[in-house]
Design a protein around this motif. Sequence first.
Motif, PDB file in Angstrom:
ATOM      1  N   UNK A  56     -11.517  62.606  56.897  1.00 51.97           N
ATOM      2  CA  UNK A  56     -11.279  62.295  58.298  1.00 51.97           C
ATOM      3  C   UNK A  56     -10.490  61.032  58.545  1.00 51.97           C
ATOM      4  N   UNK A  57      -9.858  60.493  57.515  1.00 49.97           N
ATOM      5  CA  UNK A  57      -9.072  59.270  57.680  1.00 49.97           C
ATOM      6  C   UNK A  57      -7.596  59.615  57.878  1.00 49.97           C
ATOM      7  N   UNK A  58      -6.896  58.755  58.583  1.00 46.40           N
ATOM      8  CA  UNK A  58      -5.450  58.886  58.724  1.00 46.40           C
ATOM      9  C   UNK A  58      -4.798  58.258  57.496  1.00 46.40           C
ATOM     10  N   UNK A  59      -3.812  58.924  56.940  1.00 53.02           N
ATOM     11  CA  UNK A  59      -3.162  58.445  55.724  1.00 53.02           C
ATOM     12  C   UNK A  59      -1.819  57.807  56.060  1.00 53.02           C
ATOM     13  N   UNK A  60      -1.609  56.611  55.539  1.00 57.73           N
ATOM     14  CA  UNK A  60      -0.303  55.946  55.629  1.00 57.73           C
ATOM     15  C   UNK A  60       0.200  55.794  54.196  1.00 57.73           C
ATOM     16  N   UNK A  61       0.986  56.752  53.765  1.00 55.93           N
ATOM     17  CA  UNK A  61       1.471  56.721  52.387  1.00 55.93           C
ATOM     18  C   UNK A  61       2.637  55.750  52.280  1.00 55.93           C
ATOM     19  N   UNK A  62       2.634  54.876  51.284  1.00 54.62           N
ATOM     20  CA  UNK A  62       3.792  53.992  51.114  1.00 54.62           C
ATOM     21  C   UNK A  62       5.034  54.815  50.807  1.00 54.62           C
ATOM     22  N   UNK A  63       6.206  54.343  51.203  1.00 59.51           N
ATOM     23  CA  UNK A  63       7.431  55.086  50.878  1.00 59.51           C
ATOM     24  C   UNK A  63       7.596  55.196  49.368  1.00 59.51           C
ATOM     25  N   UNK A  64       8.428  56.132  48.961  1.00 53.22           N
ATOM     26  CA  UNK A  64       8.672  56.299  47.538  1.00 53.22           C
ATOM     27  C   UNK A  64       9.145  55.008  46.891  1.00 53.22           C
ATOM     28  N   UNK A  65       8.765  54.821  45.637  1.00 54.62           N
ATOM     29  CA  UNK A  65       9.093  53.582  44.939  1.00 54.62           C
ATOM     30  C   UNK A  65      10.600  53.439  44.761  1.00 54.62           C
ATOM     31  N   UNK A  66      11.087  52.249  45.094  1.00 50.27           N
ATOM     32  CA  UNK A  66      12.491  51.908  44.890  1.00 50.27           C
ATOM     33  C   UNK A  66      12.561  50.525  44.243  1.00 50.27           C
ATOM     34  N   UNK A  67      13.768  50.083  43.984  1.00 48.33           N
ATOM     35  CA  UNK A  67      13.948  48.727  43.451  1.00 48.33           C
ATOM     36  C   UNK A  67      13.394  47.687  44.423  1.00 48.33           C
ATOM     37  N   UNK A  68      13.500  47.988  45.723  1.00 49.84           N
ATOM     38  CA  UNK A  68      12.995  47.056  46.734  1.00 49.84           C
ATOM     39  C   UNK A  68      11.480  46.908  46.642  1.00 49.84           C
ATOM     40  N   UNK A  69      10.787  47.985  46.277  1.00 52.17           N
ATOM     41  CA  UNK A  69       9.330  47.924  46.108  1.00 52.17           C
ATOM     42  C   UNK A  69       8.975  46.907  45.032  1.00 52.17           C
ATOM     43  N   UNK A  70       9.656  47.005  43.909  1.00 51.43           N
ATOM     44  CA  UNK A  70       9.381  46.089  42.802  1.00 51.43           C
ATOM     45  C   UNK A  70       9.770  44.658  43.162  1.00 51.43           C
ATOM     46  N   UNK A  71      10.883  44.492  43.831  1.00 52.37           N
ATOM     47  CA  UNK A  71      11.319  43.145  44.213  1.00 52.37           C
ATOM     48  C   UNK A  71      10.317  42.499  45.167  1.00 52.37           C
ATOM     49  N   UNK A  72       9.810  43.269  46.123  1.00 54.28           N
ATOM     50  CA  UNK A  72       8.827  42.742  47.067  1.00 54.28           C
ATOM     51  C   UNK A  72       7.543  42.358  46.345  1.00 54.28           C
ATOM     52  N   UNK A  73       7.058  43.244  45.459  1.00 52.50           N
ATOM     53  CA  UNK A  73       5.843  42.939  44.714  1.00 52.50           C
ATOM     54  C   UNK A  73       6.021  41.751  43.793  1.00 52.50           C
ATOM     55  N   UNK A  74       7.161  41.659  43.134  1.00 58.48           N
ATOM     56  CA  UNK A  74       7.415  40.560  42.205  1.00 58.48           C
ATOM     57  C   UNK A  74       7.496  39.224  42.929  1.00 58.48           C
ATOM     58  N   UNK A  75       8.081  39.221  44.113  1.00 55.22           N
ATOM     59  CA  UNK A  75       8.268  37.986  44.881  1.00 55.22           C
ATOM     60  C   UNK A  75       6.939  37.301  45.199  1.00 55.22           C
ATOM     61  N   UNK A  76       5.892  38.102  45.379  1.00 46.37           N
ATOM     62  CA  UNK A  76       4.610  37.543  45.802  1.00 46.37           C
ATOM     63  C   UNK A  76       3.545  37.596  44.704  1.00 46.37           C
ATOM     64  N   UNK A  77       3.931  37.945  43.478  1.00 42.54           N
ATOM     65  CA  UNK A  77       2.980  38.050  42.373  1.00 42.54           C
ATOM     66  C   UNK A  77       3.032  36.823  41.478  1.00 42.54           C
ATOM     67  N   UNK A  78       1.935  36.535  40.760  1.00 44.50           N
ATOM     68  CA  UNK A  78       1.999  35.504  39.722  1.00 44.50           C
ATOM     69  C   UNK A  78       3.087  35.858  38.709  1.00 44.50           C
ATOM     70  N   UNK A  79       3.770  34.878  38.184  1.00 43.72           N
ATOM     71  CA  UNK A  79       4.957  35.118  37.367  1.00 43.72           C
ATOM     72  C   UNK A  79       4.688  36.013  36.165  1.00 43.72           C
ATOM     73  N   UNK A  80       3.563  35.785  35.469  1.00 44.18           N
ATOM     74  CA  UNK A  80       3.348  36.487  34.204  1.00 44.18           C
ATOM     75  C   UNK A  80       2.368  37.654  34.324  1.00 44.18           C
ATOM     76  N   UNK A  81       2.075  38.096  35.550  1.00 44.22           N
ATOM     77  CA  UNK A  81       1.203  39.253  35.702  1.00 44.22           C
ATOM     78  C   UNK A  81       1.962  40.503  35.256  1.00 44.22           C
TER      79      UNK A  81
END
Length: 358
Positions: free
Chosen positions: A25-50
């Motif tokens: 009964x929940x509404x689903x908000x699926x993230x858009x398909x993975x692109x280079x921008x997905x990785x860049x966004x995640x990397x920008x805000x992640x610890x360097x060596x994670x």
Amino acid sequence: MSRKVTYPHMGEYAIAFRGLAELLGAEVVEPPGITRATLESGSRHSPEFVCLPFKYNLGNFIEALERGANVIVQAGGGCRFGYYAEVQEQILRDLGYEFEFVTLTGDWTVAGYATSLKRIQPSSTYATLLRAFGVAWARAKAIEAVEDFVRKNVGFETERGAMRRIVARMLRDLSAAMSRRDVSVVRDRALEELAHVELDKPKRPLRVGVVGELYVVMEPHSNHHIERRLAEQGVEVHRFVTLTGLIEHGIKGRRHVRRMVDLASPWLNYHVGADGTESVALTWRMLQEGFDGVVHLKPFGCMPEVSAMSALQRIAREHGFPVLFASYDSQTAETGIVTRVEAYCDMLRARKEGRLGA
């Protein structure tokens, strides 16, 4: 406020989880398909060596939160993966997002799964949860059955793209299948159609197994579609890591770990964590079963797989068994992976045809 649920991508398994959330009964908000921008966004805000999967997941969450999601669902595992939820939650709150974070598989028991899954939609009954999980499980199993057939045969289809079209149609139909019976119909129809695709497959094709860290193995974008690259070289590809298998192994707990250590003997005497022991055990088994080679995938710095590598290198050296090691970080170029796969397959063909010493 309505609950708008999101989750990280991992191959086509989003279809299975979407069915679970919708039936609860929940509404689903699926993230858009993975692109280079997905990785860049995640990397920008992640610890360097994670590790790399953390960055992909975080990028998925940021994109979904920007689309209005307010409930994030994450899993947990037997390495740094077990700490993803807490760290990712703090990063996202520091960025100013408001949401609820639901962590699955906290204690790796059936009761633990039920309790954590119910947090997706607290108003749902356990009867509803059981039905929803059954449909999600059936969807995941259907995806795995179809993908297994394709991995082993797509490299030999006479009409390029025939299997891809069948799988695309199957995934669309699977998204609309809201009962286990409907899922079975979709799965069986797809497998029947795939079985009728004309193949030009030799009696003894090159057989290569894929092992390694679960996310990089199962998320094609993160490994630069290495299974497809292998298949394009005329290889029958085998992969043993699946989502449903991981859940079953988690429930079995120590029994599964002991079995993997036994299978990995004499190369390992102890469990090295996460999927590392399984990588060694499966490689050793494939050597004994006459496979032509193994591809080992891992994120850069993944300690369980780094620990497994010394055993894999010994197997390769002492038995002349070709193992291709591929390590991924946010800067890994797809062109380099493609070139290495092509060279590796050329070497396997030369060995099989007797043009290269063992």
